[in-house]
Design an enzyme around this catalytic site. Structure first.
Site, PDB file in Angstrom:
ATOM      1  N   ASN A   1      75.421  97.579   3.881  1.00 30.87           N
ATOM      2  CA  ASN A   1      75.161  98.358   2.661  1.00 30.87           C
ATOM      3  C   ASN A   1      74.181  97.656   1.714  1.00 30.87           C
ATOM      4  O   ASN A   1      73.260  98.283   1.188  1.00 30.87           O
ATOM      5  CB  ASN A   1      76.482  98.659   1.938  1.00 30.87           C
ATOM      6  CG  ASN A   1      77.396  99.514   2.799  1.00 30.87           C
ATOM      7  OD1 ASN A   1      76.971 100.019   3.837  1.00 30.87           O
ATOM      8  ND2 ASN A   1      78.642  99.662   2.382  1.00 30.87           N
TER       9      ASN A   1
ATOM     10  N   GLN B   1      71.977 107.512   4.097  1.00 33.40           N
ATOM     11  CA  GLN B   1      71.078 107.331   5.235  1.00 33.40           C
ATOM     12  C   GLN B   1      69.968 108.395   5.230  1.00 33.40           C
ATOM     13  O   GLN B   1      68.911 108.205   5.817  1.00 33.40           O
ATOM     14  CB  GLN B   1      71.882 107.402   6.532  1.00 33.40           C
ATOM     15  CG  GLN B   1      71.072 107.140   7.768  1.00 33.40           C
ATOM     16  CD  GLN B   1      71.959 106.889   8.981  1.00 33.40           C
ATOM     17  OE1 GLN B   1      72.579 105.837   9.079  1.00 33.40           O
ATOM     18  NE2 GLN B   1      72.031 107.848   9.877  1.00 33.40           N
TER      19      GLN B   1
ATOM     20  N   SER C   1      35.772 127.713  12.673  1.00 32.04           N
ATOM     21  CA  SER C   1      36.723 128.759  13.051  1.00 32.04           C
ATOM     22  C   SER C   1      36.585 129.032  14.540  1.00 32.04           C
ATOM     23  O   SER C   1      35.495 128.953  15.091  1.00 32.04           O
ATOM     24  CB  SER C   1      36.420 130.023  12.253  1.00 32.04           C
ATOM     25  OG  SER C   1      36.884 131.161  12.948  1.00 32.04           O
TER      26      SER C   1
ATOM     27  N   GLU D   1      42.381 121.511   1.842  1.00 34.41           N
ATOM     28  CA  GLU D   1      43.520 122.445   1.895  1.00 34.41           C
ATOM     29  C   GLU D   1      44.789 121.726   2.324  1.00 34.41           C
ATOM     30  O   GLU D   1      45.881 121.997   1.824  1.00 34.41           O
ATOM     31  CB  GLU D   1      43.217 123.581   2.881  1.00 34.41           C
ATOM     32  CG  GLU D   1      42.127 124.518   2.389  1.00 34.41           C
ATOM     33  CD  GLU D   1      41.677 125.454   3.505  1.00 34.41           C
ATOM     34  OE1 GLU D   1      42.266 126.531   3.645  1.00 34.41           O
ATOM     35  OE2 GLU D   1      40.749 125.097   4.248  1.00 34.41           O
TER      36      GLU D   1
ATOM     37  N   THR E   1      37.922 127.461 -18.959  1.00 36.48           N
ATOM     38  CA  THR E   1      39.321 127.617 -19.354  1.00 36.48           C
ATOM     39  C   THR E   1      39.703 128.995 -18.822  1.00 36.48           C
ATOM     40  O   THR E   1      38.856 129.906 -18.792  1.00 36.48           O
ATOM     41  CB  THR E   1      39.535 127.549 -20.885  1.00 36.48           C
ATOM     42  OG1 THR E   1      38.830 128.634 -21.481  1.00 36.48           O
ATOM     43  CG2 THR E   1      39.040 126.248 -21.482  1.00 36.48           C
ATOM     44  N   HIS E   2      40.918 129.138 -18.368  1.00 34.96           N
ATOM     45  CA  HIS E   2      41.380 130.384 -17.727  1.00 34.96           C
ATOM     46  C   HIS E   2      40.503 130.751 -16.525  1.00 34.96           C
ATOM     47  O   HIS E   2      40.398 131.924 -16.173  1.00 34.96           O
ATOM     48  CB  HIS E   2      41.390 131.564 -18.709  1.00 34.96           C
ATOM     49  CG  HIS E   2      42.017 131.247 -20.020  1.00 34.96           C
ATOM     50  ND1 HIS E   2      43.350 131.474 -20.293  1.00 34.96           N
ATOM     51  CD2 HIS E   2      41.499 130.687 -21.139  1.00 34.96           C
ATOM     52  CE1 HIS E   2      43.617 131.073 -21.532  1.00 34.96           C
ATOM     53  NE2 HIS E   2      42.518 130.583 -22.066  1.00 34.96           N
TER      54      HIS E   2
ATOM     55  N   LYS F   1      31.773 130.056  10.066  1.00 38.49           N
ATOM     56  CA  LYS F   1      32.682 129.379   9.138  1.00 38.49           C
ATOM     57  C   LYS F   1      32.552 127.861   9.107  1.00 38.49           C
ATOM     58  O   LYS F   1      32.365 127.225  10.126  1.00 38.49           O
ATOM     59  CB  LYS F   1      34.151 129.703   9.491  1.00 38.49           C
ATOM     60  CG  LYS F   1      34.577 131.130   9.274  1.00 38.49           C
ATOM     61  CD  LYS F   1      34.583 131.567   7.816  1.00 38.49           C
ATOM     62  CE  LYS F   1      35.682 130.936   6.997  1.00 38.49           C
ATOM     63  NZ  LYS F   1      37.011 131.354   7.404  1.00 38.49           N
TER      64      LYS F   1
ATOM     65  N   ASN G   1      35.089 125.317   7.204  1.00 39.19           N
ATOM     66  CA  ASN G   1      36.295 125.347   6.355  1.00 39.19           C
ATOM     67  C   ASN G   1      36.622 124.000   5.724  1.00 39.19           C
ATOM     68  O   ASN G   1      36.498 122.971   6.386  1.00 39.19           O
ATOM     69  CB  ASN G   1      37.493 125.814   7.187  1.00 39.19           C
ATOM     70  CG  ASN G   1      37.320 127.237   7.688  1.00 39.19           C
ATOM     71  OD1 ASN G   1      36.677 128.054   7.034  1.00 39.19           O
ATOM     72  ND2 ASN G   1      37.876 127.522   8.847  1.00 39.19           N
TER      73      ASN G   1
ATOM     74  N   TYR H   1      78.751 103.064  -1.505  1.00 41.23           N
ATOM     75  CA  TYR H   1      77.939 103.564  -0.390  1.00 41.23           C
ATOM     76  C   TYR H   1      78.603 104.759   0.275  1.00 41.23           C
ATOM     77  O   TYR H   1      79.816 104.796   0.469  1.00 41.23           O
ATOM     78  CB  TYR H   1      77.717 102.461   0.663  1.00 41.23           C
ATOM     79  CG  TYR H   1      76.897 102.962   1.846  1.00 41.23           C
ATOM     80  CD1 TYR H   1      75.510 102.987   1.788  1.00 41.23           C
ATOM     81  CD2 TYR H   1      77.528 103.477   2.987  1.00 41.23           C
ATOM     82  CE1 TYR H   1      74.761 103.493   2.844  1.00 41.23           C
ATOM     83  CE2 TYR H   1      76.779 103.979   4.051  1.00 41.23           C
ATOM     84  CZ  TYR H   1      75.392 103.980   3.966  1.00 41.23           C
ATOM     85  OH  TYR H   1      74.649 104.491   5.008  1.00 41.23           O
TER      86      TYR H   1
ATOM     87  N   LYS I   1      65.877 107.928   3.974  1.00 40.94           N
ATOM     88  CA  LYS I   1      64.732 107.256   4.578  1.00 40.94           C
ATOM     89  C   LYS I   1      63.601 108.154   5.078  1.00 40.94           C
ATOM     90  O   LYS I   1      62.441 107.891   4.803  1.00 40.94           O
ATOM     91  CB  LYS I   1      65.219 106.333   5.705  1.00 40.94           C
ATOM     92  CG  LYS I   1      65.654 104.980   5.139  1.00 40.94           C
ATOM     93  CD  LYS I   1      66.357 104.120   6.133  1.00 40.94           C
ATOM     94  CE  LYS I   1      67.819 104.426   6.246  1.00 40.94           C
ATOM     95  NZ  LYS I   1      68.599 104.259   4.999  1.00 40.94           N
TER      96      LYS I   1
HETATM   97  N1  ARG Z   1      71.985 103.125   8.677  1.00 38.21           N
HETATM   98  C1  ARG Z   1      72.632 103.041   7.428  1.00 38.21           C
HETATM   99  C2  ARG Z   1      71.783 103.701   6.347  1.00 38.21           C
HETATM  100  O1  ARG Z   1      70.663 103.965   6.609  1.00 38.21           O
HETATM  101  C3  ARG Z   1      72.860 101.598   7.066  1.00 38.21           C
HETATM  102  C4  ARG Z   1      74.074 101.346   6.247  1.00 38.21           C
HETATM  103  C5  ARG Z   1      75.267 101.679   7.006  1.00 38.21           C
HETATM  104  N2  ARG Z   1      76.458 101.286   6.353  1.00 38.21           N
HETATM  105  C6  ARG Z   1      77.636 101.763   6.750  1.00 38.21           C
HETATM  106  N3  ARG Z   1      78.661 101.317   6.110  1.00 38.21           N
HETATM  107  N4  ARG Z   1      77.749 102.656   7.666  1.00 38.21           N
HETATM  108  O2  ARG Z   1      72.219 103.962   5.278  1.00 38.21           O
END
Ligand code: ARG
Length: 464
Positions: free
Chosen positions: A115, A327, A282, A295, A160-161, A288, A290, A322, A330
């Site tokens: 954690n 998780q 295109s 975009e 403007t606008h 074209k 583009n 925690y 990420k």
């Molecule tokens: N893979 C977990 C995460 O990304 C790591 C921490 C896990 N801790 C636990 N007590 N399961 O958060």
């Protein structure tokens, strides 16, 4: 059921192994392997501290660190084969370390939990990435500054606008984005204070019984403070949310610029043309060309906003400390970082290589009513209350439209009929050049004001 599998690193309390698809569902290794380098860096600092504090022997610490360095190299070369059975980057690394140095590997996790480890990895990742992103913003700013330097006297319609309003220097327009990006950098730099906080040593949630030195670890990792509270340390993701917010603002700025460039390269505007190297064609319409890159930058802004919303939503109901929900922090973070880095780079390349059609711009600004304010100011200087001057010039514009004329085509007698204060000098002040040239209030588009702004922008870039 997979009874015959290798025991989990946390398997002591269990009599059965999880189903394979449960392993797959809960594993984060498919994405958190991106944190391999940060994970090892955190572990090296932790092992160094364990040795220094006498929690493990110095020989053991050295052995662990040597093993970790081998893993760091292998990770860089892509030689590590991760498995979902080992769940995440932390357990995979621990397993690899065991394979590398044997039983001593088991001592690394003393006084530590995944954690505080995962939080540390995330802080390290964002520290490194923020530094890279600051560089990329800086590069984009210097491209904008170069363009601005070249185009002080290129006049474009200001809107403007999305209606023609008053002419402005193209340099002034580019510098507007320069300063937005400057504030973006400021925000990321301000947030560094919170990115550089060390959670390591918080343990699972409550601290540890071992005599650890959290400040030593902080220094080893290049952090500048430690979390004061262990519960907070393992469950805080504010630093990520801040990053997501700042990233969203950066993307919003890039998206506005993209939108303008997309309009500017259209048949209707024809202000610019993207280089072939940044354009696509295109599959059906041979004519074209583009502006796909611009975009995409505009489109990817939606993803970055989405990642901010996702993370805010993940966090909103979490009790301390925690929870596995974390998780989910990420993938969105990695996505935002990669997306934004790509967008910053592509934007710099697009701007650097595009052609600005100065002749078209000149033609546009000379053939509209966007210097009407000059006439109102002219009357106001001669003593007319501005509101009244505005009314008089409004009538002049209406007359011109009805008679298919521009302001410069209206004879002096007609002007004087509208108001006796008009004189021949009015024809000079209604040129786009004069309109821009006279706007030298601080931060305005006047050529002198823009020259001063360029100096300021240049100095700002050098000092950051
Ligand atoms: N893979 C977990 C995460 O990304 C790591 C921490 C896990 N801790 C636990 N007590 N399961 O958060």
């Amino acid at each position: 059921m997979t009874q015959d599998k290798e025991m989990k690193l946390w398997g002591g309390r269990f009599t059965k192994q999880p189903e394979e698809w449960v392993d797959e569902f809960s594993a984060s290794i498919p994405f958190d392997q991106k944190l391999a380098d940060e994970d090892v860096t955190g572990s090296i600092a932790h092992a160094t501290m364990l040795g220094k504090c006498g929690i493990i022997s110095l020989e053991e610490a050295d052995k662990i660190i040597a093993g970790l360095r081998i893993l760091q190299e292998k990770a860089k070369k892509g030689e590590l084969v991760y498995t979902v059975q080992n769940e995440d980057i932390h357990l995979n690394m621990e397993k690899f370390l065991h394979d590398e140095i044997g039983e001593t590997a088991g001592k690394l996790h003393t006084a530590r939990s995944r954690n505080d480890q995962v939080a540390t990895d995330a802080h390290l990742y964002l520290k490194n990435q923020s530094e890279e992103i600051l560089e990329l913003i800086q590069t984009l700013q210097s491209v904008l500054l170069d363009l601005a330097k070249k185009h002080v006297y290129t006049i474009i319609p200001g809107y403007t606008h999305l209606q023609r309003a008053q002419p402005v220097s193209l340099a002034h327009h580019f510098l507007a984005y320069f300063w937005m990006l400057e504030r973006d950098k400021e925000r990321l730099s301000d947030a560094m204070k919170r990115v550089c906080m060390s959670p390591l040593g918080a343990g699972a949630l409550a601290g540890t019984t071992f005599p650890i030195d959290r400040h030593f670890v902080m220094e080893q990792l290049g952090f500048t403070s430690v979390y004061e509270n262990s519960l907070d340390a393992v469950s805080d993701r504010d630093f990520m949310l801040e990053f997501h917010s700042h990233a969203s603002i950066i993307m919003m700025h890039l998206s506005r610029l993209s939108e303008e460039l997309i309009m500017w390269c259209s048949e209707e505007f024809q202000f610019i043309e993207f280089d072939d190297t940044y354009s696509t064609g295109s599959s059906i319409m041979p004519q074209k060309k583009n502006p796909d890159m611009a975009e995409l930058v505009r489109g990817k802004t939606g993803r970055v906003y989405g990642n901010l919303m996702a993370m805010l939503t993940v966090m909103k109901g979490l009790p301390l400390a925690y929870n596995k929900d974390l998780q989910e922090d990420k993938e969105g973070l990695f996505d935002t970082v990669e997306t934004m880095k790509g967008c910053l780079s592509i934007m710099a390349g697009m701007l650097k290589t595009m052609t600005i059609h100065e002749a078209v711009l000149k033609e546009k600004v000379e053939n509209d009513f966007s210097t009407a304010t000059e006439l109102a100011d002219y009357l106001a200087v001669k003593g007319l209350p501005f509101r009244e001057a505005h009314e008089v010039v409004g009538k002049i514009v209406l007359y011109a439209i009805q008679n298919k004329m521009l302001l410069r085509d209206i004879p002096l007698e007609k002007y004087q009929e509208m108001h006796p204060s008009f004189d021949t000098d009015l024809y000079e002040i209604i040129t786009p050049y004069a309109a821009v040239n006279r706007r030298n209030s601080y931060g305005g588009t006047g050529f002198d004001a823009v020259q001063a702004a360029l100096k300021k922008a240049e100095a700002t870039l050098q000092h950051s």
